[in-house]
Structure formats: C-alpha cells, structure tokens
Design an enzyme around this catalytic site. Structure first.
Site, PDB file in Angstrom:
ATOM      1  N   CYS A  16     -67.501  20.218 -25.409  1.00 54.83           N
ATOM      2  CA  CYS A  16     -66.294  20.546 -24.510  1.00 54.83           C
ATOM      3  C   CYS A  16     -66.110  19.387 -23.781  1.00 54.83           C
ATOM      4  CB  CYS A  16     -66.474  21.633 -23.504  1.00 54.83           C
ATOM      5  SG  CYS A  16     -66.853  23.182 -24.073  1.00 54.83           S
ATOM      6  N   GLY A  43     -63.181  19.098 -27.265  1.00 59.97           N
ATOM      7  CA  GLY A  43     -62.586  20.875 -27.602  1.00 59.97           C
ATOM      8  C   GLY A  43     -61.095  20.816 -28.004  1.00 59.97           C
ATOM      9  N   ASN A 117     -70.087  21.266 -19.698  1.00 61.20           N
ATOM     10  CA  ASN A 117     -70.426  20.842 -21.756  1.00 61.20           C
ATOM     11  C   ASN A 117     -71.460  21.033 -21.478  1.00 61.20           C
ATOM     12  OD1 ASN A 117     -70.862  18.091 -23.186  1.00 61.20           O
ATOM     13  ND2 ASN A 117     -70.365  20.170 -23.914  1.00 61.20           N
ATOM     14  N   GLY A 118     -71.759  22.083 -22.538  1.00 56.43           N
ATOM     15  CA  GLY A 118     -73.137  22.607 -23.446  1.00 56.43           C
ATOM     16  C   GLY A 118     -73.286  23.647 -22.386  1.00 56.43           C
ATOM     17  N   TYR A 260     -72.363  12.370 -35.175  1.00 53.36           N
ATOM     18  CA  TYR A 260     -71.106  13.269 -35.632  1.00 53.36           C
ATOM     19  C   TYR A 260     -70.001  13.812 -34.616  1.00 53.36           C
ATOM     20  CZ  TYR A 260     -68.402  17.269 -37.404  1.00 53.36           C
ATOM     21  OH  TYR A 260     -67.341  17.701 -37.862  1.00 53.36           O
TER      22      TYR A 260
END
Ligand code: SF4
Length: 487
Positions: A16, A43, A117-118, A260
């Site tokens: 995210c 996202g 985010n996580g 990435y």
C-alpha cells in the site's frame, strides 16, 4: 501451481501507499490526489482521501485506480487544509470496499482517519481483546484494529502518549499516516520495515511512502521518518515535531523495496532506488558474470540491474531483446488457462535481430514462481538465441512474507525446496545465478542485522503469531486483470 500468469502477475505484489499533508491556506485534496497518483504502483485496488476543514472530516474512498476513484466533484467536496490518503493492495482483510482506506471513525474525543502500509502479526489477538471490551468492527483488516486501539488510548491520554501506547501493543510492520481531528501525523514501526518520508511543499509539509510523491508536488525531501518515530505536522503547514517513541538496537528495512517495489526515482532510507538496483547489477557481474554476446533486461523490472551489470562487464553489448506491450494487463480478459498462457506473447515480443544466433545474458530482479522466467526462456529460444544465461539481482526467495507483501505461498515459491541447479533445469536456461545476501546488504549500505531478509532466509524480524492464518487461507490476491487470482 502454474497459473500461466505472466510478467508482473508472477512477481510479488505491491503493498500500500500512504500520504498525509498539512497546509496553511491551500486545500489538501488536490495535492493528496496527485501524490496518490505518484504512489499508484503500491496499490491498485482502491484509493481514498480523508480531509478535515477544522470542524469536520470529509471522506471519499472508492475501488479502482486513483484516476477512476475520484471525480472533480469528489475532490471539490474534500474541504480543508489537512488530510491523508491511501492506495491499497489488500495484504490483510478482504477484497472489498469495507477494507478500503483511509479508515475513518468518530469517537468520544474526536475523529480519526488512518492509512496503513504493512501488516500486523498480532492483529487477531488484539481484535479479540478489543471485541471483548465492546469494540465493534466493520471490516476484517488490521488497520481498523490500530484505529480502535488508538481511539481507546486517546480517551485516557494525549496524542503522543496514546500513539506510544498503541505502538507498544501492535507488532509487525506499519507505516501510518493518521489524522486526529485536523492534526496529521506519521508513524513508522520500530524496525522501519516499511518506508515513510517527510517532505516540504510550497506552503506546507507532506508525509509519504516514497519520495517520488514529494517530487511530483515539486517538494523537497527533508528526510526519512526514523524507525519508531512519530512525526506531527504542525497546524498551518509551518513545520513538524518529532518524537522518538520507541528505539530498537536493530532495524529491519525490507530489502525488497529497493529490489522490486519502490519506484526507481524514490530515495528510501538514504539510497536512490535506481542507483541501488544498478549497484546490485554491478555486484551480480562481479559474483557470477558470464561472457555472452549481449546483456538484456526483462522489461521493465530488470532494466536498472542489467545496466549496472553491463557497465561492470565493460564492453559487452547492452540491448533490449524483449519488447513489452504496455496495454495488456488489467483490462485484458483471459478466462482460460490457454489464453493466459498466450498472454506472455501478447505482453512480450522478442527483437529477433538482438537474439538470433547469439549468446544472451537475461537479467531480472527476482524469480518468484518461475512461471515467467520459463516462458521468457522459451520465447528467446524460439527467437533463435543460442545460449540463455539468467542472472537474478536478488537471492532466491525461499519463504513467504508476513509483513504485508504478497509474495506467494511457500508451495508456490520455486526456490522453497529446489536448488539453483534444479530451478535452472525447470526454467530451461543454460545457466542461472542469483545475487548473494551479503552483496545485497553491502550495496544497500546496511549490515545484515538491519535488514529484513525473511523471504530469502526464512528468519523474520517479528514473531509470527500463526503461520496458518497467513496468506494460504483467506488472503486474496489480484491477478493482472485486477481480479482475485484463482490459484
Ligand atoms: S520478508 Fe521479504 S518482502 Fe517481506 S518485509 Fe522481509 S524482506 Fe520484505
């Protein structure tokens, strides 16, 4: 299991993106909207913005890409100079709008908006505890768990102490942007697993997952939010206050951000992602270089690695040997296995003159399931390549991620129970080599102990509450048509 999905769909899936802004006079909605555009790669399932005008919250959250989720009228209705935003890929919780973020809630001592985010590793335990205390949940995501815990703590403590208490209770990876009434704050987990940075904008400040969002707003990167730090943006966009709430001896930065996930033009934890990828490519040559006629990237993921590799190889031809059709993807309907397998030909076409009758080094950033690599090797052989040597800019992925990355289940990971030689045989290359873990740490300028390397070592920086509750059970994954994957 081979799904026939190709390219991006075969790789790990982004997590995210979070953002938060505070301005003196300007409305927050449009800057948040542009920032979310810059974070779209993190996202694609839903997007949302919550603002505050000094009196009340305004919220708009919708499924789809940023460009589809907001109309001009939606943005006009998001009043106020402060706000937070979110783009989501579901790492926890369902694939529906109830889990779209920012999550917002009103409670006795005000309103809260939260972007996460996580992935928490103890969300189940906390949820049960809060439910027993009378909290009612509207979604099955872990973000709501954080919001309820924080709301509860805010009834008894000021903002800083309430955040500290919540940080003491939640375990796992989190970068958060939070709006408490009209105050915007950012929090990074004590291990700094997920990125978060602070930027200065014209007339205000911004918190964002990646510095590319700050660049998009013509802003200036101030610094990364430190692991365990709370940053509170001052009212009127005049600056920010910092509180180091938790300190740990070691960090656990996700090395995969550099390999990435993050945009190449972002600076994360002091390193430009593009330069890190080129550095990894150079080390790849030093560790396992092979003399071939040409070095070529897998587009687009291998490009920076391949340019570093070719530079270190000195004098070798660096060329594009595979062309990508950018218009195949989310909207292309591939209902059957055969058609999905054909997708690789629709997505990629070899440049025959680059490969025919030649020995080729093909560079990619990672191999997850191996499906794509196998298809690429086939494509290059059909185009006349004499030898194909694959070089990978990361170590073999041997274990899933429990920190919010949709990596694949253990059974799907080609390297989970195979040697490099067995993988080489399976994908059909003439040789295969990965980068070493030590090289990754060295290039990122970190000691191994300060990186999360869970997916390449099987040793995680957090105690995993219950592996069985992880991805193999009910975590949805989106395929390259934007639909729940069927594997
Ligand atoms: S397990 Fe891998 S992908 Fe997950 S946080 Fe750690 S390094 Fe990143």
């Amino acid at each position: 299991m081979d799904t026939g999905r190709a390219l991006d769909a075969d790789g790990p899936t982004e997590k995210c993106g979070v953002v938060g802004v505070s301005f003196a006079e300007r409305d927050a909605a449009l800057p948040l909207y542009y920032s979310l555009y810059a974070l779209q790669h993190r996202g694609q399932e839903s997007a949302g913005i919550v603002t505050h005008d000094g009196f009340q919250q305004h919220s708009h959250v919708a499924m789809g890409l940023v460009g589809d989720a907001f109309s001009e009228d939606d943005l006009d209705a998001l009043n106020g100079p402060t706000g937070i935003g979110h783009v989501r890929y579901p790492t926890s919780g369902g694939l529906d709008s109830s889990c779209a973020q920012p999550f917002s809630v009103s409670f006795k001592s005000g309103s809260l908006g939260l972007s996460h985010n996580g992935n928490l590793v103890n969300a189940g335990e906390l949820r049960s505890e809060l439910e027993n205390l009378g909290h009612a949940f509207t979604s099955d995501g872990d973000t709501e768990v954080i919001a309820h815990d924080l709301a509860r703590n805010l009834l008894e403590a000021d903002l800083v102490r309430a955040v500290k208490r919540t940080m003491g209770r939640i375990h796992g990876s989190y970068s958060l942007t939070i709006m408490h009434d009209d105050t915007v704050l950012g929090v990074r987990d004590p291990e700094g697993n997920r990125p978060l940075c602070i930027g200065k904008l014209d007339g205000g400040y911004i918190l964002a997952s990646e510095s590319a969002a700050i660049d998009t707003m013509d802003g200036e990167l101030v610094r990364d939010v430190r692991p365990g730090e709370l940053v509170v943006l001052r009212e009127g966009g005049s600056g920010f206050d910092s509180y180091q709430l938790v300190e740990r001896e070691n960090t656990a930065h996700c090395f995969f951000e550099h390999v990435y996930f993050a945009r190449p033009d972002s600076v994360i934890d002091g390193t430009l992602v593009y330069e890190a990828r080129r550095g990894l490519g150079r080390r790849l040559w030093q560790e396992s270089g092979v003399d071939t006629d040409v070095v070529m990237p897998v587009p687009d993921s291998g490009r920076a690695f391949a340019s570093g590799y070719a530079e270190a190889a000195e004098g070798v031809e660096f060329a594009e040997g595979l062309m990508k059709n950018r218009y195949v993807g989310r909207t292309f309907i591939m209902p059957t296995q055969d058609e999905r397998e054909r997708a690789v030909r629709l997505k990629l076409n070899p440049i025959r003159s680059t490969v025919e009758g030649r020995t080729v080094t093909l560079i990619d950033d990672s191999i997850v399931r191996g499906t794509t690599s196998n298809q690429l090797v086939d494509l290059l052989r059909e185009a006349g390549a004499e030898e194909i040597h694959m070089r990978i800019g990361a170590p073999p992925i041997v274990a899933p991620c429990y920190m919010g990355i949709d990596m694949a289940s253990r059974e799907e990971l080609i390297a989970a129970d195979r040697s490099t030689e067995e993988i080489r045989e399976q994908i059909g290359a003439d040789s295969l080599a990965y980068l070493s873990i030590d090289a990754v740490a060295e290039v990122l300028g970190e000691v191994r102990e300060d990186l999360c390397l869970g997916c390449v070592t099987g040793e995680y920086p957090y105690d995993i509450e219950d592996e069985a509750t992880d991805r193999d059970v009910d975590r949805p994954r989106i395929d390259d048509q934007g639909l729940p994957a069927d594997d």
